[in-house]
Design a protein around this motif. Sequence first.
Motif, short mmCIF file in Angstrom:
data_model
loop_
_atom_site.label_atom_id
_atom_site.label_comp_id
_atom_site.label_asym_id
_atom_site.label_seq_id
_atom_site.Cartn_x
_atom_site.Cartn_y
_atom_site.Cartn_z
N GLN A 1 0.81 -1.31 -0.06
CA GLN A 1 -0.03 -0.10 -0.09
C GLN A 1 0.85 1.37 0.07
O GLN A 1 2.04 1.22 0.54
CB GLN A 1 -0.95 -0.06 1.35
N TRP A 2 0.37 2.37 -0.75
CA TRP A 2 1.13 3.66 -0.81
C TRP A 2 0.20 4.67 -1.05
O TRP A 2 -1.03 4.31 -1.44
CB TRP A 2 2.33 3.43 -1.65
N GLN A 3 0.55 5.94 -0.91
CA GLN A 3 -0.26 7.09 -1.12
C GLN A 3 0.05 7.44 -2.27
O GLN A 3 1.33 7.84 -2.66
CB GLN A 3 -0.27 8.16 0.00
N GLU A 4 -0.81 8.10 -3.46
CA GLU A 4 -0.47 8.67 -4.51
C GLU A 4 -1.53 9.71 -4.96
O GLU A 4 -2.83 9.16 -4.94
CB GLU A 4 -0.46 7.59 -5.95
N GLN A 5 -1.37 10.87 -5.13
CA GLN A 5 -2.22 11.75 -5.43
C GLN A 5 -3.18 11.91 -4.27
O GLN A 5 -4.37 12.03 -4.75
CB GLN A 5 -2.91 11.69 -6.69
N ASP A 6 -2.71 11.67 -3.10
CA ASP A 6 -3.74 12.08 -1.83
C ASP A 6 -4.64 10.70 -1.77
O ASP A 6 -5.60 11.01 -1.15
CB ASP A 6 -4.43 13.43 -1.79
N LYS A 7 -4.53 9.64 -2.61
CA LYS A 7 -5.37 8.44 -2.43
C LYS A 7 -4.58 7.22 -2.05
O LYS A 7 -3.37 7.09 -2.37
CB LYS A 7 -5.99 8.36 -3.98
N ALA A 8 -5.18 6.46 -1.45
CA ALA A 8 -4.46 5.19 -1.03
C ALA A 8 -4.50 4.25 -2.18
O ALA A 8 -5.81 3.91 -2.91
CB ALA A 8 -5.40 4.62 0.16
N GLU B 1 7.69 6.38 -3.22
CA GLU B 1 7.39 7.81 -3.68
C GLU B 1 7.06 7.68 -5.12
O GLU B 1 7.88 6.83 -5.80
CB GLU B 1 8.68 8.74 -3.15
N ILE B 2 6.79 8.75 -5.88
CA ILE B 2 6.45 8.70 -7.13
C ILE B 2 7.62 9.25 -7.94
O ILE B 2 7.91 10.46 -7.67
CB ILE B 2 5.20 9.31 -7.65
N ALA B 3 7.92 8.60 -8.97
CA ALA B 3 9.15 9.43 -9.96
C ALA B 3 8.81 9.31 -11.26
O ALA B 3 7.89 8.28 -11.78
CB ALA B 3 10.48 8.60 -9.50
N PHE C 1 18.83 9.15 -6.77
CA PHE C 1 19.95 8.38 -5.76
C PHE C 1 19.68 8.78 -4.28
O PHE C 1 19.72 7.95 -3.47
CB PHE C 1 21.27 8.50 -6.29
N ARG C 2 19.39 10.05 -4.10
CA ARG C 2 19.46 10.43 -2.73
C ARG C 2 18.01 9.87 -2.18
O ARG C 2 18.16 9.46 -0.98
CB ARG C 2 19.23 11.72 -2.64
N HIS C 3 16.95 9.82 -2.85
CA HIS C 3 15.86 9.14 -2.19
C HIS C 3 16.05 7.84 -2.00
O HIS C 3 15.59 7.35 -0.87
CB HIS C 3 14.65 9.42 -3.24
N ILE C 4 16.73 6.93 -2.61
CA ILE C 4 16.76 5.50 -2.54
C ILE C 4 17.81 5.26 -1.30
O ILE C 4 17.84 4.31 -0.72
CB ILE C 4 16.98 4.59 -3.85
#
Length: 399
Positions: free
Chosen positions: A23-30, A48-50, A60-63
């Motif tokens: 589960q994750w959040q994308e565009q303020d939706k589950a 996170e969305i990329a 690279f910083r995010h991962i």
Amino acid sequence: MKTPSNNVAASVSAPATAFELLQWQEQDKASTALWRTGSSLPKPRRIEIADDTMPADTAFRHISEGASLLWRGDFQNARQLLLALGRRLDKKSRRKPSAAAGFPHAFHLFRQTQAQRARMLASLLIELDEHWHCSLRRAPDWRVACSESWGTVAVQAEARTVLVPLRDLLGVVGAHEWRKKGVEIAALDGARIHAHYGVFSPVRGEYLDLVMRAPLPAAGVSQAWDIGTGTGVLAAVLLKRGVKSVVATDMSERALACAGENLQRLGQAAKVELQRTDLFPQGQAGLIVCNPPWLPGKAASLLDQAIYDEDSRMLRGFLQGLAMHLLPGGEGWLVISDLAEHLKLRSREELLAWIASAGLKVLGREDIRPHHGKVQDQTDPLHAARAAEVTSLWRLAAA
């Protein structure tokens, strides 16, 4: 459980696979999807969305901070990003202190570095639908490759898509291409062996040369056993030597399907009985051959299971059970490299002690130097051990 070889066939789909919910959040939706990976890596903790607007340094910083990136941009740009992340990881690893302390420290450091690299590169994720289709721009149609390797998607009411690491997806495609092409086996007069996903390919042919030239015991002509058959290549080589029939065992459904397909293609399926069992079948044989994983250690993926044998379980199990399964005058052939000895993971004295404690004696040993590319690669952190490696066929009998 006995499975006759002529009833073992490779299907398009792989054995059923277990999936976890993610589960994750994308565009303020589950959002919810299934998680699939071919390794022991845990499912992502933070997604996170990329997309195409994210620079490689930012990714690279995010991962590096523990995030996984779900790609929503162009598929080919995702492949380029994966390459860029790999270059940054390689540059970072070269800045680490040299493992000058020797083995086994250098080996453990090597595995640690490889595991960290695999974990970070697995942080770039792709979403596929229930038919293994990718909706990203310029995404190839790799549904057949995914079905071969991962089987069908067990869709659930709350999740009808699958998140997979892009690195795993590319590995599946590579395995699919190798499966189609196959590996030419000189010991089989140039016939090809086709390895399925998760089944180790016989790319190192020197151990097959050993099996071809070792003196065949008279007790083994009627029937031989191939313990841990994998692709079935050793069973085929034994038949080439003149053995009348072979019982080939493996614990892996993938391996049995792979061996069955290869033996069928070679026209040898009627002479081989495939059994799904741990090590030995019931009864006795005049020749029992085993090529166990060569390094003690924990496997981190399906392919690792053909390389690493945790606590030397398969090696010791083969030795301990061999004497009771040999016919009078029979031999057990242990095909193994001494790489573990050069890496200081196991000593020759330990191996000889296991042989003796199992009530076995050594009749002889055939040796050969490996000729794969890594032997010459001086940039390999394990080069010193690989350069000294010898692959051996130990001829064993009941003491």
